[in-house]
Motif scaffolding. Sequence first.
Motif, short mmCIF file in Angstrom:
data_model
loop_
_atom_site.label_atom_id
_atom_site.label_comp_id
_atom_site.label_asym_id
_atom_site.label_seq_id
_atom_site.Cartn_x
_atom_site.Cartn_y
_atom_site.Cartn_z
N ALA A 111 -8.33 2.71 2.57
CA ALA A 111 -8.89 3.90 3.22
C ALA A 111 -10.29 3.62 3.75
O ALA A 111 -10.64 4.05 4.86
N VAL A 123 0.86 -1.18 0.00
CA VAL A 123 0.00 0.00 0.00
C VAL A 123 0.89 1.23 0.00
O VAL A 123 1.53 1.54 1.01
N SER A 166 0.22 4.43 0.12
CA SER A 166 -0.15 5.48 1.07
C SER A 166 0.34 5.17 2.49
O SER A 166 0.64 6.08 3.25
N ASP A 181 -5.43 1.50 -2.54
CA ASP A 181 -5.47 2.68 -1.67
C ASP A 181 -6.90 3.02 -1.25
O ASP A 181 -7.16 3.33 -0.09
#
Length: 78
Positions: free
Chosen positions: A69, A40, A42, A65
């Motif tokens: 989230a 991932v 992020s 992502d």
Amino acid sequence: MAARCQVTGAVPGFGHSISHSHRRNKRRFDPNIQKKRYFVPSLGRSVTLTLSVKGIKTIDARGIDAVVAELQAKGVKL
């Protein structure tokens, strides 16, 4: 490993297996659960998710992502 998808929430279904003579026995219909590891960007690290195959297709379509989230918004620890 629990038979539950972290993305779609798929869980086992229950029913009967029916023989030729029509005798019924309880059985369990498990979803196709896989452990899959994704990097991932992020988060800057890899996460391992327990997914159904439909959940894997969802990640392919929406992106890791966006799915991560959404999981974090639900409060799932990754």
